[in-house]
Design a protein around this motif. Structure first.
Motif, PDB file in Angstrom:
ATOM      1  N   GLN A 174       0.844  -1.204   0.000  1.00 55.15           N
ATOM      2  CA  GLN A 174       0.000   0.000   0.000  1.00 55.15           C
ATOM      3  C   GLN A 174       0.877   1.251   0.000  1.00 55.15           C
ATOM      4  O   GLN A 174       0.625   2.197  -0.747  1.00 55.15           O
ATOM      5  CB  GLN A 174      -0.898   0.028   1.237  1.00 55.15           C
ATOM      6  CG  GLN A 174      -2.055  -0.927   1.215  1.00 55.15           C
ATOM      7  CD  GLN A 174      -2.954  -0.700   2.415  1.00 55.15           C
ATOM      8  OE1 GLN A 174      -2.497  -0.342   3.501  1.00 55.15           O
ATOM      9  NE2 GLN A 174      -4.241  -0.912   2.238  1.00 55.15           N
ATOM     10  N   ILE A 214      -2.749  -0.711 -10.092  1.00 55.32           N
ATOM     11  CA  ILE A 214      -2.726  -1.258  -8.739  1.00 55.32           C
ATOM     12  C   ILE A 214      -3.766  -2.365  -8.659  1.00 55.32           C
ATOM     13  O   ILE A 214      -4.956  -2.124  -8.840  1.00 55.32           O
ATOM     14  CB  ILE A 214      -3.004  -0.164  -7.700  1.00 55.32           C
ATOM     15  CG1 ILE A 214      -1.969   0.969  -7.846  1.00 55.32           C
ATOM     16  CG2 ILE A 214      -2.979  -0.734  -6.289  1.00 55.32           C
ATOM     17  CD1 ILE A 214      -2.283   2.205  -7.019  1.00 55.32           C
ATOM     18  N   LYS A 241      -7.561  -1.039  -1.801  1.00 55.89           N
ATOM     19  CA  LYS A 241      -7.491  -0.254  -3.035  1.00 55.89           C
ATOM     20  C   LYS A 241      -8.167   1.102  -2.865  1.00 55.89           C
ATOM     21  O   LYS A 241      -7.599   2.143  -3.231  1.00 55.89           O
ATOM     22  CB  LYS A 241      -8.142  -1.032  -4.190  1.00 55.89           C
ATOM     23  CG  LYS A 241      -7.441  -2.342  -4.525  1.00 55.89           C
ATOM     24  CD  LYS A 241      -8.082  -3.044  -5.702  1.00 55.89           C
ATOM     25  CE  LYS A 241      -9.498  -3.487  -5.429  1.00 55.89           C
ATOM     26  NZ  LYS A 241      -9.616  -4.490  -4.339  1.00 55.89           N
ATOM     27  N   ASP A 286     -10.895   4.154  -9.571  1.00 58.61           N
ATOM     28  CA  ASP A 286     -11.152   3.123  -8.569  1.00 58.61           C
ATOM     29  C   ASP A 286     -12.169   2.134  -9.126  1.00 58.61           C
ATOM     30  O   ASP A 286     -12.990   2.478  -9.982  1.00 58.61           O
ATOM     31  CB  ASP A 286     -11.683   3.789  -7.294  1.00 58.61           C
ATOM     32  CG  ASP A 286     -11.527   2.930  -6.061  1.00 58.61           C
ATOM     33  OD1 ASP A 286     -11.024   1.805  -6.175  1.00 58.61           O
ATOM     34  OD2 ASP A 286     -11.906   3.404  -4.966  1.00 58.61           O
ATOM     35  N   LEU A 337      -7.149   1.081 -10.294  1.00 60.48           N
ATOM     36  CA  LEU A 337      -7.170   0.120  -9.187  1.00 60.48           C
ATOM     37  C   LEU A 337      -8.264  -0.903  -9.477  1.00 60.48           C
ATOM     38  O   LEU A 337      -9.420  -0.525  -9.694  1.00 60.48           O
ATOM     39  CB  LEU A 337      -7.455   0.820  -7.860  1.00 60.48           C
ATOM     40  CG  LEU A 337      -6.480   1.952  -7.482  1.00 60.48           C
ATOM     41  CD1 LEU A 337      -7.096   3.312  -7.799  1.00 60.48           C
ATOM     42  CD2 LEU A 337      -6.111   1.890  -6.003  1.00 60.48           C
ATOM     43  N   ASP A 358      -9.761  -5.340  -9.345  1.00 58.35           N
ATOM     44  CA  ASP A 358      -9.769  -6.739  -8.921  1.00 58.35           C
ATOM     45  C   ASP A 358     -10.530  -7.493 -10.016  1.00 58.35           C
ATOM     46  O   ASP A 358     -11.735  -7.325 -10.176  1.00 58.35           O
ATOM     47  CB  ASP A 358     -10.477  -6.870  -7.573  1.00 58.35           C
ATOM     48  CG  ASP A 358     -10.718  -8.315  -7.163  1.00 58.35           C
ATOM     49  OD1 ASP A 358     -10.234  -9.227  -7.854  1.00 58.35           O
ATOM     50  OD2 ASP A 358     -11.404  -8.544  -6.148  1.00 58.35           O
TER      51      ASP A 358
END
Length: 631
Positions: free
Chosen positions: A248, A273, A281, A347, A389, A391
């Motif tokens: 982080q 990221i 995140k 994000d 950022l 996933d």
């Protein structure tokens, strides 16, 4: 919740264990009990090579009765500190803690910021936090989250560079790289500094009262972490709020360095990221937004989620209406001029769309052809420093295309370098990556083997409910006790609009139990919050949330209702389109993947616990057979 480590002993006891060849056995046993899973061979080598170098120094200085905690978990995550030495301070008798970070590095070179270093000569190397910054962050976490330490202890930090000489690490000396730090609190010692290291240990440690202090420390309560939404206004408008550890910290500092380099004319690059649920995140995103804007940098936060963006705006607007304008959507940059802003923080980038305009019409002579560009290209072009950022296992809706591959391909086509940073550590779910791994294995996401037995954890509660009413009763008790709790479900029931007076239809019906979905209204009416505020409004508990209102949020306890769109047949999962009422999903080619991803997201919203229930008896029995305690 108290502090936990892999092994605790005095320095004398450790020396005897090392001499007998038993240290690695005890650490492996502690790892299996506390963490489980596969053990990294590099970590074992660090234990073998690094721990004795500190134990020897303690014995040479007559500090054999000092207590040593090996691999102590930080209070807020699964990050572990290599060694924490506990005794009393020689001058005032107070509890004295020494955090020791062991490094096996032979060489290091400065990174793009004083807080970062490189330990590889490869062109695609990744940045690491400067070890002095790393142990400082550990110190701050201990002080911030353990009241006993804050009020009663002296805390020092030492970096043990036992494989490198001072000459080997000249390039990363704090004075050389311009790192600002307090040398009275944090120090770095190389292999040719052993006498200085011993003296430093003697100056701050005495074995007196060590056994008493170590018990007080291990039994001391840990303050709970705040959820992002409760303190986002402070983070964006006032000050740094969240502790950033390891990767982080590397991500945060790398972006700040990229902004500085951009203003000095450096080639443009994309910062990517990547991390699973609970790796922080969004914490990195809002901390960057606040820090950069306070420095006068034009930074903007963007998402593809209406609920997430509106909730961020709502919380920040209470303090600073101008700062609330920093929150936007991915589709807001179709007409942006290149480098219109300094930093664009994207994000939840897994929610990227192919293009920003769903109504593209090639026969419209007034159509702006720029609207046909890939959405990710628009975002990259709009900012001097674009940050994504994401996933990849949170793709839950047809049309969402955000992925590492896509971002890399578009950036490559534009001739722009991509700097990836992977987040490994868990800051949600009680700081237990074991739970997230268990959920992913349960659902067959990214693991070779399927559902695995559940091993109870000290810091995360997991239950299976016999009925949704039992789940609700448990979660309501948590809510009434001051915790946040929410129930969310797969989209397996119809969803009606609110009645004219704002009241909701009880669409989610399971036997004689029935509750409404969260409101589709844009504003609060008769005390019922709009969908965008379901996860944070106190009255949100009374409605059932779905993936679109839960994704991106967190609460203390999560109730998850598995619907009939995903069931266990005794040997494998089966997905059922007809049971799913979401037209955005049930018509998708990758329906099975989207449904599994949906339940992964819902099951990982809880910070302290989760309750599972399935409308399918075989699936609910699976949870029980895996050893999940029954409410």
């Amino acid at each position: 919740m108290a502090s936990r480590c892999l092994y605790q002993a005095t320095a004398n006891e450790l020396a005897a264990l090392i001499s007998a060849g038993g240290l690695l056995r005890e650490l492996r046993r502690g790892y299996e009990d506390l963490i489980g899973g596969d053990l990294n061979t590099q970590e074992v080598e660090s234990w073998r090579n690094s721990i004795p170098t500190v134990v020897d120094l303690l014995l040479e200085e007559g500090l054999g009765d000092v207590q040593v905690l090996l691999e102590l978990k930080t209070p807020i995550s699964d990050v572990r500190m290599d060694m924490v030495l506990i005794g009393s301070h020689p001058t005032n008798g107070k509890m004295s803690l020494v955090v020791v970070e062991n490094k096996q590095w032979h060489w290091a070179t400065p990174g793009p910021a004083p807080e970062l270093v490189y330990i590889s000569r490869q062109p695609n190397r990744r940045p690491h936090p400067h070890p002095i910054r790393q142990v400082w962050d550990y110190r701050q976490v201990l002080i911030d989250y353990i009241p006993l330490v804050r009020s009663m202890a002296e805390v020092r930090c030492f970096v043990n560079m036992h494989n490198a000489t001072g000459e080997d690490l000249t390039a990363i000396r704090p004075a050389t790289v311009g790192l600002q730090y307090d040398s009275s609190v944090v120090r770095m010692f190389c292999s040719d500094h052993r006498d200085y290291f011993k003296r430093a240990l003697r100056d701050v440690l005495s074995p007196a009262k060590a056994s008493r202090y170590v018990q007080e420390f291990l039994e001391a309560p840990v303050s709970p972490t705040e959820s992002l939404m409760t303190v986002v206004n402070e983070s964006v408008c006032e000050r740094t709020v969240f502790a950033l550890l390891d990767e982080q910290r590397a991500a945060y500092e790398y972006v700040r360095a990229a902004v500085k380099a951009s203003k000095q004319g450096a080639p443009k690059e994309v910062v990517l990221i990547v991390g699973g649920p609970g790796t922080g995140k969004s914490v990195i995103a809002v901390e960057l937004l606040g820090a950069l804007n306070r420095q006068g940098v034009r930074a903007v936060h963007a998402t593809g989620s209406k609920a997430f963006t509106l909730t961020l705006r709502d919380n920040v607007e209470k303090v600073n209406r101008r700062a609330a304008r920093s929150f936007s959507y991915f589709n807001s940059y179709t007409h942006a001029t290149p480098h219109d802003i300094d930093v664009l923080i994207c994000d939840e980038a897994h929610r990227l769309r192919e293009t920003s305009d769903r109504r593209r019409n090639a026969f419209d002579e007034n159509y702006d052809q720029r609207q046909g560009r890939p959405q990710v290209q628009e975002l990259i072009e709009a900012a001097a420093v674009p940050v994504f950022l994401l996933d990849e296992h949170q793709l839950v809706r047809r049309g969402e295309v955000g992925s590492i591959k896509l971002i890399r391909e578009v950036a490559d086509s534009m001739g722009i370098r991509v700097q990836p940073i992977d987040l490994r550590h868990q800051f949600r779910c009680g700081g237990c990556p074991e739970y997230v791994t268990w959920v992913e294995q349960l659902l067959g996401l990214g693991w070779a083997h399927g559902p695995q037995p559940w091993r109870p954890l000290e810091t995360f509660e997991l239950y299976v409910a016999r009925t949704p009413a039992v789940m609700e009763e448990f979660l309501r008790a948590k809510q009434d006790a001051g915790d946040t709790a929410r129930m969310a479900a797969g989209y397996c029931w119809p969803w009606n609009d609110p009645r004219p007076d704002g009241t909701l239809v009880d669409d989610v019906q399971i036997g004689d139990w029935h509750r409404p979905w969260n409101s589709r209204a844009e504003r609060e009416k008769n005390g019922i919050p709009p969908s965008s505020l379901w996860a944070t409004h106190p009255a949100g508990f009374n409605q059932i949330g779905c993936i679109y209102t839960a994704q991106g949020f967190e609460y203390k306890y999560a109730g998850v209702i598995f619907g009939d769109d995903l069931t266990w047949n005794g040997q494998k999962w089966e997905s059922h389109r007809r049971a799913n009422k979401d037209t955005q999903v049930n018509g998708a080619r990758q329906f099975d993947e989207l449904v599994r991803n949906t339940y992964r997201v819902l099951a990982t919203r809880g910070m302290s616990g989760a309750v599972l229930y399935s409308t399918d008896p075989s699936t609910n029995n699976l949870f029980k057979e895996l050893g999940v305690p029954v409410l």
